[in-house]
Design an enzyme around this catalytic site. Structure first.
Site, short mmCIF file in Angstrom:
data_model
loop_
_atom_site.label_atom_id
_atom_site.label_comp_id
_atom_site.label_asym_id
_atom_site.label_seq_id
_atom_site.Cartn_x
_atom_site.Cartn_y
_atom_site.Cartn_z
N GLY A 174 0.82 -1.20 0.00
CA GLY A 174 0.00 0.00 0.00
C GLY A 174 0.86 1.26 0.00
N ASP A 175 1.76 1.34 0.96
CA ASP A 175 2.64 2.50 1.06
C ASP A 175 3.63 2.57 -0.09
OD1 ASP A 175 1.93 4.04 3.32
OD2 ASP A 175 2.72 2.52 4.66
N LEU A 176 4.28 1.44 -0.39
CA LEU A 176 5.31 1.47 -1.42
C LEU A 176 4.73 1.76 -2.80
CD1 LEU A 176 7.51 -1.55 -0.24
CD2 LEU A 176 7.95 0.90 0.05
#
Length: 390
Positions: A174-176
């Site tokens: 999600g973040d990456l």
């Protein structure tokens, strides 16, 4: 890996003010630093980026989580909620090129650093805003962490064994994912600015990027209306394309076409499978995947991972053992491609994963270690003669 300060620097001369924290924004700004940009990380005087405490393990005072995504930056402590801090940042933006922030929508800081106001004073700025759910819609004001994005964006429903509990991915996709798409947004906006002279307000979110990575899962659903389900290591559109158990562990094969399937069948001395109406074409193998997997599993259980990997490689079938990170970091291939290097750190040499793109055969060097909290406050703010905590 070459760890000297020389080397390709495509973004040399670009200055980035990093107002983000946690992972998506810092990963994007670290990548910009790897490419030669000057990145100034703005942290609150009281503790700084929360990931400094996301451990153990720790190296010195900082958690390895923080150290993973903040190399190449300068750390400056400023209280963004103070009027003095806001005036200082505004002065810093006069000669900055990019601002990266992940303020929660509707928060006081997002209102203070509203792009309409910033662009009126600094029309050259490219501002990247990373949120959890995007700029519009009923979820726009929701906070979000990586796991929330994986759950809301469908990844957890597709990860794990059939009928099993939902699972998050091993990496923070999600973040990456948001960090990677954010980099694309920044770089393309800088290219456009080179033509127009004006910056852009670039936005992305963890949720949007999860949807963007659905790819074939989405088109499968649009075509047949069937709810996609977790399939373990199997592939919804190819077979066999999954992990199989050997006598002493697991390995994967990736059969992407009928020719490779014939090669697989020849290698395991079952050429009749390739001639079967049930398995000859990929569409047949997908429809009969359970029966095919059962046949192959019975064969593969009779010998070791090394045996099957060696045999299938000899027949040019894509195959790999399932390796652990310690095995990967000690692998001669990893060393040969130069993806691991070191930077000097106050605790000693700090190993880091490098930037995964090379320029004319040269990988961007690892330049400086992740900064200590407020390490560069006096250096950076000295030119402003600012009485801001440091």
């Amino acid at each position: 890996m070459n760890t000297a300060t020389s080397g390709p620097a495509p973004l040399a001369g670009i200055k980035v003010i990093d107002l983000s924290k946690i992972l998506a924004g810092p990963y994007a700004t670290m990548s910009l630093a790897d490419l030669g940009a000057e990145v100034i990380k703005i942290e609150h005087p009281d503790g700084g980026d929360p990931t400094r405490g996301w451990g153990p393990p720790f190296v010195g005072d900082d958690a390895t989580y923080y150290l993973a995504v903040n190399r190449g930056k300068k750390s400056v402590t400023v209280d963004l909620k103070s009027e003095e801090g806001q005036r200082l940042i505004d002065r810093m933006l006069e000669d900055a090129d990019v601002v990266v922030e992940n303020f929660r929508p509707g928060s006081s800081l997002q209102q203070v650093f509203d792009y309409r106001d910033l662009s009126a004073r600094h029309p050259h700025l490219v501002v990247l805003h990373i949120s959890a759910f995007g700029e519009e819609g009923p979820l726009r004001d929701e906070p979000g962490y990586d796991m929330v994005a994986q759950a809301a964006g469908g990844l957890m429903s597709l990860t794990g064994e059939p009928g099993g509990a939902p699972m998050k991915s091993g990496y923070a996709m999600g973040d990456l994912g948001a960090g990677l798409f954010g980099i694309i947004g920044v770089l393309s906006a800088l290219v456009e600015r080179s033509r127009t002279g004006r910056g852009q307000y670039v936005t992305t979110s963890l949720f949007e990027c999860q949807l963007a990575m659905h790819v074939n899962w989405a088109t499968n659903y649009f075509a047949d209306g069937q709810r996609p389900q977790a399939m373990g290591s199997a592939h919804p559109n190819l077979a066999p394309y999954q992990a199989f158990p050997a006598s002493d562990g697991h390995f994967v094969i990736a059969v992407g076409n009928d020719k490779l399937f014939a090669a697989l069948c020849a290698a395991i001395r079952k050429p009749e499978l390739a001639d079967s109406d049930d398995f000859r074409r990929n569409r047949d193998r997908v429809q009969n995947r359970e029966r095919l997997a059962a046949v192959l599993s019975e064969v593969f259980a009779g010998d070791t991972v090394d045996h099957w990997v060696t045999l299938l490689k000899a027949h040019e079938v894509p195959v790999s053992p399932i390796r652990h990170l310690d095995e990967i970091y000690d692998d001669p291939h990893t060393e040969a491609i130069g993806m691991i290097g070191t930077v000097p750190h106050h605790t000693g040499a700090l190993r880091q994963i490098g930037f995964p793109v090379s320029y004319s055969g040269v990988r961007p060097p690892l330049r400086t270690a992740p900064p200590r909290h407020g390490e560069h406050t006096r250096e950076v703010l000295g030119e402003f003669d600012a009485a801001v905590v440091g």
